[in-house]
Scaffold this motif. Structure first.
Motif, mmCIF file in Angstrom:
data_model
loop_
_atom_site.group_PDB
_atom_site.id
_atom_site.type_symbol
_atom_site.label_atom_id
_atom_site.label_comp_id
_atom_site.label_asym_id
_atom_site.label_seq_id
_atom_site.Cartn_x
_atom_site.Cartn_y
_atom_site.Cartn_z
ATOM 1 N N MET A 48 0.956 -1.300 -0.465
ATOM 2 C CA MET A 48 -0.065 -0.036 -0.242
ATOM 3 C C MET A 48 0.624 1.266 -0.065
ATOM 4 O O MET A 48 0.603 2.204 -1.072
ATOM 5 N N ILE A 49 2.298 1.354 0.360
ATOM 6 C CA ILE A 49 3.191 2.591 0.880
ATOM 7 C C ILE A 49 3.653 2.513 -0.673
ATOM 8 O O ILE A 49 3.472 3.694 -0.698
ATOM 9 N N VAL A 50 3.739 1.680 -1.133
ATOM 10 C CA VAL A 50 4.675 1.675 -2.469
ATOM 11 C C VAL A 50 3.644 2.210 -3.301
ATOM 12 O O VAL A 50 3.614 3.212 -3.967
ATOM 13 N N LEU A 51 1.958 1.621 -3.284
ATOM 14 C CA LEU A 51 1.171 2.101 -4.834
ATOM 15 C C LEU A 51 0.856 3.562 -4.247
ATOM 16 O O LEU A 51 0.780 3.953 -5.259
ATOM 17 N N VAL A 52 0.477 4.069 -2.737
ATOM 18 C CA VAL A 52 0.180 5.313 -2.757
ATOM 19 C C VAL A 52 1.726 6.470 -3.064
ATOM 20 O O VAL A 52 1.119 7.369 -3.580
ATOM 21 N N LEU A 53 2.783 5.875 -3.111
ATOM 22 C CA LEU A 53 3.629 6.480 -3.310
ATOM 23 C C LEU A 53 3.808 6.747 -4.970
ATOM 24 O O LEU A 53 4.867 7.873 -5.310
ATOM 25 N N VAL A 54 3.811 5.492 -5.500
ATOM 26 C CA VAL A 54 3.794 5.889 -7.350
ATOM 27 C C VAL A 54 2.771 6.522 -7.138
ATOM 28 O O VAL A 54 2.982 7.547 -8.041
ATOM 29 N N SER A 55 1.296 6.785 -7.077
ATOM 30 C CA SER A 55 0.433 7.383 -7.100
ATOM 31 C C SER A 55 0.756 8.734 -7.182
ATOM 32 O O SER A 55 0.202 9.988 -8.022
ATOM 33 N N LEU A 56 1.175 9.076 -5.630
ATOM 34 C CA LEU A 56 1.758 10.682 -5.890
ATOM 35 C C LEU A 56 2.173 11.252 -6.497
ATOM 36 O O LEU A 56 1.693 12.233 -7.229
ATOM 37 N N THR A 57 3.860 10.358 -7.040
ATOM 38 C CA THR A 57 4.298 10.662 -7.713
ATOM 39 C C THR A 57 3.460 11.015 -9.445
ATOM 40 O O THR A 57 3.695 12.097 -10.202
ATOM 41 N N LEU A 58 3.121 10.145 -9.836
ATOM 42 C CA LEU A 58 2.047 10.558 -10.778
ATOM 43 C C LEU A 58 1.038 11.202 -11.281
ATOM 44 O O LEU A 58 1.348 12.427 -12.018
ATOM 45 N N CYS A 59 0.647 11.461 -9.799
ATOM 46 C CA CYS A 59 -0.715 12.579 -10.241
ATOM 47 C C CYS A 59 0.332 13.917 -9.908
ATOM 48 O O CYS A 59 -0.348 15.121 -10.179
ATOM 49 N N SER A 60 1.176 14.165 -9.354
ATOM 50 C CA SER A 60 2.230 15.551 -9.462
ATOM 51 C C SER A 60 2.646 15.951 -10.490
ATOM 52 O O SER A 60 2.722 16.551 -10.973
ATOM 53 N N VAL A 73 -7.774 25.479 -11.842
ATOM 54 C CA VAL A 73 -9.000 24.703 -11.490
ATOM 55 C C VAL A 73 -9.273 23.124 -11.975
ATOM 56 O O VAL A 73 -9.627 22.207 -11.364
ATOM 57 N N GLU A 74 -9.267 23.393 -13.550
ATOM 58 C CA GLU A 74 -9.519 22.298 -13.698
ATOM 59 C C GLU A 74 -8.661 20.829 -13.466
ATOM 60 O O GLU A 74 -9.058 19.644 -13.679
ATOM 61 N N ALA A 75 -7.178 21.178 -13.370
ATOM 62 C CA ALA A 75 -5.660 20.660 -13.116
ATOM 63 C C ALA A 75 -6.565 20.305 -11.819
ATOM 64 O O ALA A 75 -5.638 19.048 -11.965
ATOM 65 N N LEU A 76 -6.783 21.028 -10.869
ATOM 66 C CA LEU A 76 -6.350 20.258 -9.820
ATOM 67 C C LEU A 76 -7.359 19.279 -9.086
ATOM 68 O O LEU A 76 -7.265 18.393 -8.360
ATOM 69 N N SER A 77 -9.245 19.602 -10.425
ATOM 70 C CA SER A 77 -10.119 19.281 -9.569
ATOM 71 C C SER A 77 -9.769 17.550 -10.741
ATOM 72 O O SER A 77 -9.784 16.496 -9.770
ATOM 73 N N PHE A 78 -8.866 17.408 -11.669
ATOM 74 C CA PHE A 78 -8.578 16.023 -12.069
ATOM 75 C C PHE A 78 -7.532 15.281 -11.458
ATOM 76 O O PHE A 78 -7.760 14.244 -11.161
ATOM 77 N N THR A 79 -6.799 15.868 -11.107
ATOM 78 C CA THR A 79 -5.356 15.703 -10.197
ATOM 79 C C THR A 79 -6.263 15.257 -9.208
ATOM 80 O O THR A 79 -5.698 13.638 -8.766
ATOM 81 N N MET A 83 -6.738 10.621 -7.901
ATOM 82 C CA MET A 83 -5.545 10.413 -7.054
ATOM 83 C C MET A 83 -6.612 9.438 -5.963
ATOM 84 O O MET A 83 -6.130 8.479 -5.991
ATOM 85 N N VAL A 84 -7.677 10.007 -5.954
ATOM 86 C CA VAL A 84 -9.118 9.237 -5.296
ATOM 87 C C VAL A 84 -9.195 7.981 -5.831
ATOM 88 O O VAL A 84 -9.499 6.496 -5.376
ATOM 89 N N ALA A 85 -9.233 7.622 -7.121
ATOM 90 C CA ALA A 85 -8.985 6.284 -7.821
ATOM 91 C C ALA A 85 -8.038 5.633 -8.226
ATOM 92 O O ALA A 85 -7.831 4.840 -8.016
ATOM 93 N N SER A 86 -6.533 6.112 -7.423
ATOM 94 C CA SER A 86 -5.828 5.070 -8.756
ATOM 95 C C SER A 86 -5.252 4.291 -6.482
ATOM 96 O O SER A 86 -4.364 4.175 -6.514
ATOM 97 N N ILE A 87 -6.106 5.153 -5.656
ATOM 98 C CA ILE A 87 -5.725 4.324 -3.712
ATOM 99 C C ILE A 87 -6.423 3.461 -4.202
ATOM 100 O O ILE A 87 -7.609 3.466 -3.692
ATOM 101 N N PRO A 88 -5.422 1.863 -3.386
ATOM 102 C CA PRO A 88 -5.905 0.780 -3.593
ATOM 103 C C PRO A 88 -6.785 0.713 -2.325
ATOM 104 O O PRO A 88 -6.631 -0.227 -1.092
ATOM 105 N N LEU A 89 -7.673 1.216 -2.118
ATOM 106 C CA LEU A 89 -9.293 0.927 -0.663
ATOM 107 C C LEU A 89 -9.801 -0.417 -1.003
ATOM 108 O O LEU A 89 -9.804 -0.686 0.521
ATOM 109 N N ALA A 90 -9.657 -1.141 -1.898
ATOM 110 C CA ALA A 90 -11.028 -2.454 -1.337
ATOM 111 C C ALA A 90 -9.466 -3.608 -1.460
ATOM 112 O O ALA A 90 -9.749 -4.632 -1.501
ATOM 113 N N ILE A 91 -7.925 -3.323 -1.328
ATOM 114 C CA ILE A 91 -7.022 -4.694 -1.177
ATOM 115 C C ILE A 91 -7.343 -5.150 -0.076
ATOM 116 O O ILE A 91 -7.249 -6.026 -0.287
#
Length: 127
Positions: A48-60, A73-79, A83-91
């Motif tokens: 989970m830590i690795v996935l969140v770090l990869v997600s943060l990097t890609l979202c940045s 505003v559009e860039a922030l809302s899309f990001t 970010m919410v879609a990329s974090i694995p909540l159902a693991i």
């Protein structure tokens, strides 16, 4: 005589254990203790830590790119959506389901598994 029910009549009993030495006392002590993280839980936390770090990097990276081509505003809302879609909540759900299916497969071979934590321990073994 905790754990015993007398409906009527007389009974003569010998007390063998009291307090924490009884079955109920040992159960209560187990429930009050801090549960240790199993080997599989530690592995899942690392993943989970690795996935969140990869997600943060890609979202940045996506945010920096989008800021140059669209409004902030559009860039922030899309990001944020990305970010919410990329974090694995159902693991945890996927892992529990996989362990339950593994338990079912083991029962087909005659192994009786009463606790999923036993399968977790087996999953953490290296042979």
């Amino acid at each position: 005589m905790m754990g015993s029910t007398v409906v009527r009549g007389e009974v003569e009993a010998t007390v063998e254990f009291t307090g924490v030495d009884t079955f109920f006392g040992k159960t209560a002590a187990l429930l009050q203790g801090e549960p240790e993280a199993s080997n599989l839980q530690n592995i899942l936390i690392d993943i989970m830590i690795v996935l969140v770090l990869v997600s943060l990097t890609l979202c940045s990276i996506v945010f920096i790119y989008l800021i140059q081509t669209t409004s902030v505003v559009e860039a922030l809302s899309f990001t944020v959506v990305l970010m919410v879609a990329s974090i694995p909540l159902a693991i945890e759900i996927v892992t529990t389901t996989t362990l339950a299916l593994g338990s079912k497969e083991l029962s087909k071979h005659g192994a009786i598994v009463t606790r999923l934590s036993a399968i977790e321990d087996m999953a953490g073994m290296s042979i």
